[in-house]
Design a protein around this motif. Structure first.
Motif, mmCIF file in Angstrom:
data_model
loop_
_atom_site.group_PDB
_atom_site.id
_atom_site.type_symbol
_atom_site.label_atom_id
_atom_site.label_comp_id
_atom_site.label_asym_id
_atom_site.label_seq_id
_atom_site.Cartn_x
_atom_site.Cartn_y
_atom_site.Cartn_z
ATOM 1 N N VAL A 170 0.876 -1.170 0.000
ATOM 2 C CA VAL A 170 0.000 0.000 0.000
ATOM 3 C C VAL A 170 0.914 1.221 0.000
ATOM 4 O O VAL A 170 1.838 1.289 0.804
ATOM 5 N N PHE A 171 0.661 2.155 -0.890
ATOM 6 C CA PHE A 171 1.526 3.331 -0.918
ATOM 7 C C PHE A 171 0.714 4.591 -1.143
ATOM 8 O O PHE A 171 -0.382 4.546 -1.683
ATOM 9 N N TYR A 224 -2.584 11.051 -13.747
ATOM 10 C CA TYR A 224 -2.777 9.618 -13.586
ATOM 11 C C TYR A 224 -1.633 8.842 -14.238
ATOM 12 O O TYR A 224 -1.181 7.831 -13.709
ATOM 13 N N GLU A 225 -1.164 9.333 -15.358
ATOM 14 C CA GLU A 225 -0.040 8.679 -16.023
ATOM 15 C C GLU A 225 1.193 8.687 -15.123
ATOM 16 O O GLU A 225 1.891 7.674 -14.994
ATOM 17 N N GLN A 226 1.467 9.837 -14.480
ATOM 18 C CA GLN A 226 2.624 9.938 -13.581
ATOM 19 C C GLN A 226 2.442 9.036 -12.369
ATOM 20 O O GLN A 226 3.380 8.377 -11.930
ATOM 21 N N PHE A 227 1.233 8.968 -11.844
ATOM 22 C CA PHE A 227 0.980 8.077 -10.710
ATOM 23 C C PHE A 227 1.242 6.622 -11.103
ATOM 24 O O PHE A 227 1.790 5.842 -10.329
ATOM 25 N N ALA A 242 7.762 2.449 -10.710
ATOM 26 C CA ALA A 242 9.073 2.687 -10.102
ATOM 27 C C ALA A 242 9.150 2.046 -8.717
ATOM 28 O O ALA A 242 10.184 1.463 -8.348
ATOM 29 N N LEU A 243 8.067 2.142 -7.951
ATOM 30 C CA LEU A 243 8.046 1.514 -6.629
ATOM 31 C C LEU A 243 8.175 -0.004 -6.751
ATOM 32 O O LEU A 243 8.972 -0.623 -6.042
ATOM 33 N N LEU A 244 7.411 -0.596 -7.656
ATOM 34 C CA LEU A 244 7.514 -2.046 -7.846
ATOM 35 C C LEU A 244 8.928 -2.440 -8.264
ATOM 36 O O LEU A 244 9.471 -3.433 -7.780
ATOM 37 N N GLY A 245 9.542 -1.644 -9.130
ATOM 38 C CA GLY A 245 10.920 -1.903 -9.533
ATOM 39 C C GLY A 245 11.879 -1.810 -8.366
ATOM 40 O O GLY A 245 12.752 -2.661 -8.189
ATOM 41 N N HIS A 250 0.558 1.316 -19.352
ATOM 42 C CA HIS A 250 1.917 1.748 -19.692
ATOM 43 C C HIS A 250 3.010 0.794 -19.226
ATOM 44 O O HIS A 250 4.157 0.902 -19.672
ATOM 45 N N HIS A 251 2.679 -0.113 -18.321
ATOM 46 C CA HIS A 251 3.659 -1.073 -17.797
ATOM 47 C C HIS A 251 3.007 -2.460 -17.707
ATOM 48 O O HIS A 251 2.942 -3.054 -16.633
#
Length: 149
Positions: free
Chosen positions: A16-17, A34-37, A43-46, A71-72
């Motif tokens: 949870v972040f 929303y795209e940046q989020f 990035a967090l998952l990475g 996007h990912h």
């Protein structure tokens, strides 16, 4: 969200972040999107070395989850989106008019303001947050039918 998190955490790992400017995560000078989020979540998952995850998002988190999957896609195993749309015309027409008049004074004394100020007591931060959220949601991303495959 605690009951949902607790239900999932009983059987699986849960991450949870906070998004930029939410909860305990400080705001930055960049605009919210929303795209940046979605990119932030990737990035967090990475950083956590998570190769793929089952992703659930509610409301704004649902919009984030859609962008993460779009996007990912290699990071998303399963996707659950609750109470979010994938394009502007999925909202009630009155939403746009309500957003135009949104400001911190309209939310004074609300549970929303109380929750924000519990972690960020600076009243100017709340005003900036509401304005950024207003712009974020006025510029709601539209996902084309061809992108939803």
């Amino acid at each position: 969200m605690r009951p949902l998190v607790a239900a999932f955490a009983a059987k699986r790992s849960v991450i949870v972040f906070d998004q930029q400017g939410h909860g305990r995560t400080a705001d930055t000078s960049r605009k919210m999107s929303y795209e940046q989020f979605g990119d932030d979540a990737a990035a967090l998952l990475g950083a956590l070395k998570v190769e793929h995850a089952d992703v659930m998002g509610y409301s704004q988190g649902g919009g984030l989850a859609l962008q993460l999957a779009l996007h990912h896609p290699t990071l998303v195993n399963k996707l659950v989106v609750l109470s979010a749309t994938y394009r502007e015309d999925g909202w009630y027409p009155a939403r746009s008019k309500a957003l135009e008049g949104l400001n911190a004074k309209a939310l004074a004394g609300s549970p929303f303001e109380g929750a924000f100020k519990k972690h960020t007591p600076d009243p100017r931060a709340f005003e900036a947050y509401v304005e950024k959220m207003k712009v974020l949601n006025i510029n709601y991303p539209n996902i084309a039918d061809a992108q939803r495959a």
